[in-house]
Design an enzyme around this catalytic site. Structure first.
Site, mmCIF file in Angstrom:
data_model
loop_
_atom_site.group_PDB
_atom_site.id
_atom_site.type_symbol
_atom_site.label_atom_id
_atom_site.label_comp_id
_atom_site.label_asym_id
_atom_site.label_seq_id
_atom_site.Cartn_x
_atom_site.Cartn_y
_atom_site.Cartn_z
ATOM 1 N N TYR A 30 -15.303 -11.319 0.864
ATOM 2 C CA TYR A 30 -15.935 -10.326 0.698
ATOM 3 C C TYR A 30 -17.332 -10.008 0.062
ATOM 4 C CZ TYR A 30 -11.356 -7.855 2.057
ATOM 5 O OH TYR A 30 -10.572 -6.987 3.112
ATOM 6 N N ARG B 103 1.462 -1.000 0.079
ATOM 7 C CA ARG B 103 0.214 0.160 -0.071
ATOM 8 C C ARG B 103 0.315 1.540 -0.290
ATOM 9 N NH1 ARG B 103 -5.973 -0.167 1.937
ATOM 10 N NH2 ARG B 103 -6.284 -2.757 2.066
ATOM 11 N N ARG C 253 -4.201 6.717 0.914
ATOM 12 C CA ARG C 253 -4.318 7.587 2.069
ATOM 13 C C ARG C 253 -3.111 8.627 2.693
ATOM 14 N NH1 ARG C 253 -8.886 4.112 4.622
ATOM 15 N NH2 ARG C 253 -7.686 2.928 4.177
ATOM 16 N N ASP D 142 -7.001 -2.989 -6.611
ATOM 17 C CA ASP D 142 -7.548 -2.857 -5.791
ATOM 18 C C ASP D 142 -7.559 -4.498 -6.080
ATOM 19 O OD1 ASP D 142 -8.267 -2.137 -2.739
ATOM 20 O OD2 ASP D 142 -10.099 -3.873 -3.464
ATOM 21 N N ARG E 23 -6.762 11.502 -5.669
ATOM 22 C CA ARG E 23 -8.332 11.169 -5.220
ATOM 23 C C ARG E 23 -9.067 12.073 -5.823
ATOM 24 N NH1 ARG E 23 -10.177 7.530 -0.253
ATOM 25 N NH2 ARG E 23 -10.598 10.138 0.276
HETATM 26 O O1 1CP Z 1 -0.309 -1.843 -2.622
HETATM 27 C C1 1CP Z 1 -0.612 -0.902 -3.581
HETATM 28 O O2 1CP Z 1 0.059 0.189 -3.076
HETATM 29 C C2 1CP Z 1 -1.182 -1.529 -4.752
HETATM 30 C C3 1CP Z 1 -2.462 -0.628 -4.250
HETATM 31 C C4 1CP Z 1 -3.726 -1.572 -3.086
HETATM 32 C C5 1CP Z 1 -3.734 -2.899 -2.947
HETATM 33 C C6 1CP Z 1 -2.789 -3.910 -3.275
HETATM 34 C C7 1CP Z 1 -4.983 -0.974 -2.968
HETATM 35 C C8 1CP Z 1 -5.545 0.656 -3.086
HETATM 36 N N1 1CP Z 1 -5.351 -1.952 -2.248
HETATM 37 C C9 1CP Z 1 -5.291 -2.997 -1.942
HETATM 38 C C10 1CP Z 1 -5.046 -4.668 -2.351
HETATM 39 C C11 1CP Z 1 -6.178 -5.167 -0.726
HETATM 40 N N2 1CP Z 1 -7.340 -4.747 -0.914
HETATM 41 C C12 1CP Z 1 -5.925 -6.047 0.188
HETATM 42 C C13 1CP Z 1 -5.406 -6.879 0.049
HETATM 43 C C14 1CP Z 1 -4.018 -6.146 0.891
HETATM 44 C C15 1CP Z 1 -4.125 -5.604 2.638
HETATM 45 O O3 1CP Z 1 -4.498 -6.742 2.859
HETATM 46 O O4 1CP Z 1 -3.856 -4.891 2.711
HETATM 47 C C16 1CP Z 1 -7.211 -5.026 0.250
HETATM 48 C C17 1CP Z 1 -8.010 -6.493 1.675
HETATM 49 C C18 1CP Z 1 -8.058 -4.986 -0.350
HETATM 50 C C19 1CP Z 1 -9.861 -4.168 0.582
HETATM 51 C C20 1CP Z 1 -9.888 -2.758 0.381
HETATM 52 N N3 1CP Z 1 -9.162 -2.436 -0.581
HETATM 53 C C21 1CP Z 1 -10.235 -2.268 1.735
HETATM 54 C C22 1CP Z 1 -9.254 -3.250 3.159
HETATM 55 C C23 1CP Z 1 -10.898 -3.415 3.822
HETATM 56 C C24 1CP Z 1 -10.993 -4.213 4.591
HETATM 57 O O5 1CP Z 1 -11.636 -5.301 5.131
HETATM 58 O O6 1CP Z 1 -9.846 -3.977 5.855
HETATM 59 C C25 1CP Z 1 -10.267 -0.747 1.674
HETATM 60 C C26 1CP Z 1 -10.224 -0.103 2.522
HETATM 61 C C27 1CP Z 1 -9.973 -0.740 -0.047
HETATM 62 C C28 1CP Z 1 -9.889 0.514 -0.569
HETATM 63 C C29 1CP Z 1 -8.451 0.513 -1.262
HETATM 64 N N4 1CP Z 1 -7.673 0.502 -1.839
HETATM 65 C C30 1CP Z 1 -6.197 1.022 -1.343
HETATM 66 C C31 1CP Z 1 -6.333 2.311 -1.393
HETATM 67 C C32 1CP Z 1 -5.529 3.230 -1.088
HETATM 68 C C33 1CP Z 1 -7.908 2.022 -0.948
HETATM 69 C C34 1CP Z 1 -8.113 3.425 -0.040
HETATM 70 C C35 1CP Z 1 -8.968 3.796 -0.308
HETATM 71 C C36 1CP Z 1 -9.486 5.161 -0.522
HETATM 72 O O7 1CP Z 1 -8.339 5.804 -0.871
HETATM 73 O O8 1CP Z 1 -10.114 5.740 -0.057
#
Ligand code: 1CP
Length: 354
Positions: A153, A26, A30, A76, A39
């Site tokens: 999910y 990540r 944010r 994502d 964003r």
């Molecule tokens: O790593 C990077 O920089 C690439 C971007 C990336 C990746 C690899 C994002 C952007 N999401 C992910 C993978 C992801 N998404 C995972 C697996 C990795 C991990 O466990 O951290 C999971 C479980 C998700 C699902 C997801 N999407 C969540 C988690 C929800 C939960 O159940 O806890 C969230 C908050 C998102 C949205 C998201 N995806 C990525 C970002 C930066 C965000 C935040 C959105 C925003 O900008 O508000």
């Protein structure tokens, strides 16, 4: 285009490097004000993912600030269920949601195997654009969720703490669960191969919720499908191996079994020392990790000490990729990540002398 910094790819294959490569799960996100600005410009998270120029821009943002050894394509894991017709959306403060979660056996039986290029072409466009913009500076990592993590999910309709519905399905109707996981494994295989063909130079599978399962259920419902994906991936492109990383969070009891899937590297969280993980997997795979992301909330002296301890825990030799044990959190001060990355650069060469 020649890849000028290939130490990530070399370390993932346990080849010699002169310092430990570092990237951060990540790393675009944010905690970066420039990410929040892009964003806002995109209007929504999905729009950001679906506009290749903007996805490329946020992928490159962390590389302008930090001396990272890889980019990871901004997207994502939930784009796959979205492409399968579940329609992903985000409620601020609540995380991801689906308009059409899987609620019945028919929902699962009727789930389509999507045409990856038609429904997820925007990801491949972002990959090829980002490869072009990187100009060989560092490799680009592609990724997907694991079938089990995606299924949680899709069945729950969003995030969950207990995974009650998803786990009920596994126990109550394993055959139907296997139908779902099998479809997801085929789709993930197509999707990762498409990312590789579009230019991803390594791929990672995020099995974020593998740790919710018992050891036996994990092998049957998560590990098995990741192994199937690994065996179906294109492992070479542009005349170079394409390493595969499996990150199964909170699954340290499964490290040996994960190493036997045929992947190149395992992501490890901070609940096990790299020393112990390394002694268990031996020379079968490289290890990626494993600093607790919360350490980035402490001051620079603490970060320095913890980075040093992490390098020391892996010890001398090849096969370590520095990373956190899970994604960086939004509260982190970006300057603290600078301290982490620079400390890895400064202290790691001593672990790679002959
Ligand atoms: O790593 C990077 O920089 C690439 C971007 C990336 C990746 C690899 C994002 C952007 N999401 C992910 C993978 C992801 N998404 C995972 C697996 C990795 C991990 O466990 O951290 C999971 C479980 C998700 C699902 C997801 N999407 C969540 C988690 C929800 C939960 O159940 O806890 C969230 C908050 C998102 C949205 C998201 N995806 C990525 C970002 C930066 C965000 C935040 C959105 C925003 O900008 O508000």
């Amino acid at each position: 285009m020649e890849l000028r910094n290939d130490i990530l790819l070399r370390a993932l294959q346990r080849q010699p490097v002169d310092r430990t490569p570092v990237w951060i799960m990540r790393q675009a996100g944010r905690y970066l004000p420039e990410y929040l600005a892009t964003r806002a410009e995109a209007g929504s998270f999905m729009n950001l993912c679906q506009t290749p120029e903007l996805a490329c821009e946020v992928t490159l943002q962390p590389l302008r600030r930090f001396d990272l050894d890889a980019a990871i394509i901004f997207s994502d894991i939930l784009t796959i269920p979205d492409a399968m017709g579940l329609n992903l959306y985000f409620v601020s403060g609540e995380g991801p949601k689906f308009e059409h979660p899987l609620r019945s056996a028919d929902d699962i039986r009727n789930l389509p195997r999507p045409d990856i290029f038609e429904s997820l072409g925007y990801v491949m466009d972002a990959v090829s654009l980002t490869r072009r913009e990187l100009g060989g500076k560092v490799p680009l990592i592609g990724f997907s969720g694991s079938p089990w993590t995606l299924a949680t999910y899709m069945i729950e309709g969003g995030s969950s703490k207990t995974f009650s519905r998803a786990k009920k399905l596994l126990y109550q109707d394993p055959e139907l669960a296997h139908q779902l996981l099998g479809k997801l494994a085929d789709t993930v295989t197509d999707y990762l191969n498409a990312q590789i063909e579009a230019g991803a130079q390594a791929v990672q599978i995020f099995d974020t919720w593998g740790g919710a399962l018992s050891s036996q259920a994990y092998k049957e419902f998560s590990l098995r499908y990741m192994a199937k994906i690994v065996s179906g991936l294109k492992r070479e492109n542009e005349g170079r191996p394409v390493p595969v990383i499996l990150f199964s969070k909170s699954c340290n009891t499964q490290l040996e079994a994960l190493a036997d899937t045929g992947c190149d590297a395992l992501g490890v969280d901070w609940t096990i020392s790299l020393r112990e993980a390394r002694s268990r997997v031996g020379n079968r795979v490289a290890l990626q990790g494993n600093l607790d992301p919360s350490i980035l909330l402490a001051d620079r002296a603490v970060i320095r000490r913890e980075v040093s301890d992490t390098l020391d825990s892996f010890g001398n030799g090849n096969g370590h990729v520095f990373n956190l044990g899970h994604g960086i959190t939004p509260e982190v001060n970006p300057d603290h990540l600078t301290e982490l990355v620079n400390t890895v650069g400064e202290l790691s060469p001593e672990y790679h002398r002959e």
